[in-house]
Write an enzyme that holds these catalytic residues in place. Structure first.
Site, PDB file in Angstrom:
ATOM      1  N   GLU A  35      14.013   6.207  12.496  1.00 60.62           N
ATOM      2  CA  GLU A  35      12.719   5.710  12.611  1.00 60.62           C
ATOM      3  C   GLU A  35      11.968   6.232  11.470  1.00 60.62           C
ATOM      4  O   GLU A  35      11.885   7.572  11.371  1.00 60.62           O
ATOM      5  CB  GLU A  35      12.076   5.995  13.935  1.00 60.62           C
ATOM      6  CG  GLU A  35      10.771   5.494  14.243  1.00 60.62           C
ATOM      7  CD  GLU A  35       9.995   5.955  15.407  1.00 60.62           C
ATOM      8  OE1 GLU A  35      10.601   6.843  16.349  1.00 60.62           O
ATOM      9  OE2 GLU A  35       8.658   5.703  15.511  1.00 60.62           O
ATOM     10  N   ARG A 261      23.641  16.546  19.840  1.00 62.24           N
ATOM     11  CA  ARG A 261      22.749  16.876  18.866  1.00 62.24           C
ATOM     12  C   ARG A 261      23.170  17.905  18.097  1.00 62.24           C
ATOM     13  O   ARG A 261      23.678  18.915  18.671  1.00 62.24           O
ATOM     14  CB  ARG A 261      21.425  16.909  19.250  1.00 62.24           C
ATOM     15  CG  ARG A 261      20.590  15.875  20.041  1.00 62.24           C
ATOM     16  CD  ARG A 261      19.422  16.442  20.590  1.00 62.24           C
ATOM     17  NE  ARG A 261      18.309  16.364  19.238  1.00 62.24           N
ATOM     18  CZ  ARG A 261      17.546  15.271  18.729  1.00 62.24           C
ATOM     19  NH1 ARG A 261      17.859  14.225  19.321  1.00 62.24           N
ATOM     20  NH2 ARG A 261      16.899  15.497  18.026  1.00 62.24           N
ATOM     21  N   LYS A 271      11.386  15.276  14.080  1.00 63.71           N
ATOM     22  CA  LYS A 271      10.421  15.192  12.980  1.00 63.71           C
ATOM     23  C   LYS A 271       8.995  15.137  13.438  1.00 63.71           C
ATOM     24  O   LYS A 271       7.996  15.676  12.665  1.00 63.71           O
ATOM     25  CB  LYS A 271      10.489  13.276  13.058  1.00 63.71           C
ATOM     26  CG  LYS A 271      11.920  13.067  12.199  1.00 63.71           C
ATOM     27  CD  LYS A 271      11.877  11.825  11.465  1.00 63.71           C
ATOM     28  CE  LYS A 271      12.996  10.905  11.865  1.00 63.71           C
ATOM     29  NZ  LYS A 271      12.652   9.986  12.930  1.00 63.71           N
TER      30      LYS A 271
HETATM   31  P1  ATP Z   1      13.678  13.094  15.788  1.00 61.14           P
HETATM   32  O1  ATP Z   1      13.074  13.586  16.957  1.00 61.14           O
HETATM   33  O2  ATP Z   1      13.743  14.217  14.770  1.00 61.14           O
HETATM   34  O3  ATP Z   1      12.607  12.197  15.222  1.00 61.14           O
HETATM   35  P2  ATP Z   1      15.144  11.105  16.517  1.00 61.14           P
HETATM   36  O4  ATP Z   1      16.456  10.901  17.424  1.00 61.14           O
HETATM   37  O5  ATP Z   1      13.791  10.548  17.134  1.00 61.14           O
HETATM   38  O6  ATP Z   1      14.844  12.383  16.202  1.00 61.14           O
HETATM   39  P3  ATP Z   1      15.664   9.020  14.657  1.00 61.14           P
HETATM   40  O7  ATP Z   1      15.079   8.703  13.550  1.00 61.14           O
HETATM   41  O8  ATP Z   1      15.543   8.161  15.713  1.00 61.14           O
HETATM   42  O9  ATP Z   1      15.256  10.355  15.004  1.00 61.14           O
HETATM   43  O10 ATP Z   1      17.279   9.201  14.546  1.00 61.14           O
HETATM   44  C1  ATP Z   1      18.050   8.430  13.749  1.00 61.14           C
HETATM   45  C2  ATP Z   1      19.494   8.980  14.247  1.00 61.14           C
HETATM   46  O11 ATP Z   1      19.544  10.293  13.883  1.00 61.14           O
HETATM   47  C3  ATP Z   1      19.519   8.736  15.728  1.00 61.14           C
HETATM   48  O12 ATP Z   1      20.697   7.991  16.021  1.00 61.14           O
HETATM   49  C4  ATP Z   1      19.557  10.092  16.400  1.00 61.14           C
HETATM   50  O13 ATP Z   1      20.349  10.023  17.444  1.00 61.14           O
HETATM   51  C5  ATP Z   1      20.285  10.802  15.084  1.00 61.14           C
HETATM   52  N1  ATP Z   1      19.797  11.931  15.431  1.00 61.14           N
HETATM   53  C6  ATP Z   1      18.371  12.673  15.301  1.00 61.14           C
HETATM   54  N2  ATP Z   1      18.405  13.903  15.369  1.00 61.14           N
HETATM   55  C7  ATP Z   1      19.843  14.442  15.481  1.00 61.14           C
HETATM   56  C8  ATP Z   1      20.351  15.856  15.564  1.00 61.14           C
HETATM   57  N3  ATP Z   1      19.737  16.777  15.878  1.00 61.14           N
HETATM   58  N4  ATP Z   1      21.683  15.887  15.419  1.00 61.14           N
HETATM   59  C9  ATP Z   1      22.235  14.530  15.305  1.00 61.14           C
HETATM   60  N5  ATP Z   1      21.718  13.348  15.296  1.00 61.14           N
HETATM   61  C10 ATP Z   1      20.590  13.312  15.150  1.00 61.14           C
HETATM   62 MG    MG Z   2      14.073   8.386  17.526  1.00 64.25          MG
END
Ligand code: ATP
Ligand code: MG
Length: 555
Positions: A35, A261, A271
């Site tokens: 995102e 994760r 984020k």
């Molecule tokens: P954040 O809370 O950091 O925004 P998110 O999952 O909301 O994490 P996204 O931008 O939706 O962030 O993530 C893109 C991809 O990266 C998703 O498929 C998510 O599962 C993966 N991802 C995010 N954080 C991690 C992590 N700590 N370890 C492994 N994969 C991750």
């Molecule tokens: Mg997300």
């Protein structure tokens, strides 16, 4: 190839092997769906290396898709940074970039299809009531009084929502599944909500936006994704993922698989929380070298190869764990030990004068750039009568195990003279300001002969030739190892996460290029900071220490 050095076997590769063997798929297609609401962090690197890496290993394809269905926090700056980071990490997406926002019309039509099938309804309960009606893990939910509206009424209301004729929070579209399901996500989840916000790509065209659970599975299916890999917190959402795809008219049905994760000790992987550190100015930006964002690590001096290596080493499993900082550091340290040229820098300078050398004495000394790699060449380092040494490399009094310079004793200046400290000059507060030494004038370069008697070797920078430099020494950003249950992050911030030292480097570093790393002898691995450094005031980031310090401090 799967199973070789470039990509190890994991539980997902086993699933893919079985799918290829059974003929379910002929080739595989994954996607990385960030995102654009922040910069990528090291956790995303794990997902990138998995999605792009596994596609590469099977000669398949991996899409780059911006999951941009929430207009409030998304913007083009984040899109650009994410594209840059993925490319920098060494990956190439298949075809054009995809955006969930390109599918807004399709999402809308699928929502209409669900309404027409009696599988979705417009609810006018408040957000709070929706929550109250949902029940708990031990208690079933209750049906909304709006649940049994006619299809026609739902169509009219949904159209009104779309046309901006209903206020934000006053209505939403929900799937009609089962309010007493054991899976909370199946208790009539919200599919669409009203948001009068301008979207960075679609502008004001829409005032209703789909929820992640609705848009994600459809985006995967539209793009012909075979294996949709996401993190474990979406395990239950898989039921909804499948429910939606089973109930709309779409030819493909990707399968979702969850992996754990990446959590890194002393850091947060969210984020939202990282954004808070940036806006509250706890750090200088998303690319602050203390941040384990891709951009922060890059600026700090981590290579893309070392980050990929780290992601391979931690593996892909379903077990949640907290990865040690030391494992990330060892990936970059091993690489730098092999490839970083050596140089001399004095971080905490103390002047040393060799009084039996003539005033104005200078000598060019040739030094190997890497002690084991002649192919990395040599450089010329000017030596003179006055040199800077590190304050910690001198003591007035003898001390067991101290092998550096002691008053009245000898030490070797790296690749130069063996010197003996004769006397010191102090300021009124008693701090040493200068050490006077003598050397055996005939003994330059003959350090090897002296080796059996002179144990200590210290590094130096010529006072006359040295370049002033700042050294940014980074420590962990937080003092708490596992931050997952910490509510007030600000209280956990380490006030000493950045220590700035002012000293000197040898003149060969005048043209050091940003992010190209050096080993400063006995000090650690450093690189020029891409933001602060100027030829008149060099600024170096410490990438990592020479050895693993974590074990000593915390075990
Ligand atoms: P954040 O809370 O950091 O925004 P998110 O999952 O909301 O994490 P996204 O931008 O939706 O962030 O993530 C893109 C991809 O990266 C998703 O498929 C998510 O599962 C993966 N991802 C995010 N954080 C991690 C992590 N700590 N370890 C492994 N994969 C991750
Ligand atoms: Mg997300």
């Amino acid at each position: 190839m799967i199973g070789d050095e470039s990509y190890p076997i994991n539980f997902i590769s086993k699933i893919i092997d079985a799918d290829l063997a059974s003929g379910k798929y002929k080739s595989i297609h994954t996607r990385f769906p960030p995102e654009p609401n922040g910069y990528l962090h090291i956790g995303h690197a794990k997902s990138i290396c998995l999605n792009f890496g596994i596609a590469q290993a099977y000669q398949g394809e991996c899409n780059m898709r911006f999951d941009d269905t929430n207009p409030i926090k998304e913007n083009i700056e984040f899109v650009d940074s994410i594209k840059y980071d993925v490319k920098w990490l060494g990956f190439k997406w298949s075809g054009n970039i995809h955006y969930s926002s390109d599918y807004f019309d399709q999402f809308f039509n699928y929502a209409i299809e669900l309404i027409n099938k009696g599988l979705a309804y417009v609810d006018e309960l408040s957000i709070e009531d929706i929550r109250n009606y949902r029940g708990t893990l031990t208690q079933p939910g209750r049906n909304s009084p709006y649940r049994d509206r006619s299809i026609n009424e739902n169509l009219v209301l949904f159209q009104k929502m779309r046309e901006g004729r209903i206020l934000e929070g006053k209505a939403c579209l929900r799937a009609k599944i089962n309010m007493s399901s054991n899976f909370m996500v199946l208790r009539d989840p919200v599919l669409y909500r009203i948001k009068f916000s301008k979207h960075y790509r679609t502008g004001n065209k829409w005032c209703i936006y789909p929820m992640y659970d609705f848009s994600h599975c459809i985006s995967d299916a539209i793009e012909g994704i075979t294996h949709s890999l996401c993190t474990l917190e979406f395990q239950d959402n898989r039921r909804l993922y499948d429910w939606i795809l089973e109930n709309i008219t779409i030819s493909s049905h990707p399968r979702q698989y969850e992996f754990s994760r990446l959590n890194l000790e002393y850091f947060v992987m969210s984020k939202r929380k990282l954004n808070m550190l940036v806006t509250d100015q706890i750090v200088t930006g998303w690319n602050d070298p203390r941040m384990f964002t891709i951009s922060g690590l890059r600026r700090r001096g981590y290579s893309a190869a070392s980050i990929r290596k780290f992601c391979l080493c931690i593996g892909v499993t379903k077990q949640d764990n907290l990865v040690e900082m030391a494992s990330l550091e060892s990936c970059i340290r091993n690489e730098l030990n092999e490839h970083a040229p050596r140089a001399m820098a004095v971080l905490d300078p103390l002047k040393l004068i060799i009084e039996n050398l003539p005033i104005g004495y200078e000598k060019i000394i040739s030094m190997a750039n890497h002690p084991q790699k002649e192919a990395m060449g040599r450089r010329e380092v000017p030596f003179s009568r006055e040199v800077w040494i590190n304050r910690a490399d001198f003591r007035e009094k003898d001390h067991k195990q101290y092998k550096r310079l002691i008053l009245g004793k000898k030490v070797r200046l790296r690749n130069a003279y063996v010197i003996r400290a004769e006397r010191v000059v102090k300021d009124i507060e008693g701090n040493i300001t200068c050490i006077y030494c003598t050397c055996d004038i005939n003994n330059l370069y003959q350090d090897l002969i002296d080796n059996h008697t002179i144990k200590g070797v210290i590094h130096w920078v010529s006072v006359h030739h040295g370049l002033p430099a700042q050294f940014h020494l980074y420590d962990r950003l937080f003092n708490i190892r596992n931050l997952s249950s910490i509510d007030n992050l600000l209280k956990a911030v380490n006030p000493n996460s950045l220590i700035i030292k002012k000293g000197f480097v040898e003149p060969s570093l005048l043209n050091a290029i940003a992010m190209s790393p050096y080993q400063f002898e006995r000090e650690g691995y450093f690189c020029v900071d891409s933001v602060y450094s100027q030829p008149s005031q060099l600024v170096f980031n410490r990438i990592v220490n020479l050895r693993d310090i974590w074990k000593n401090i915390f075990n």
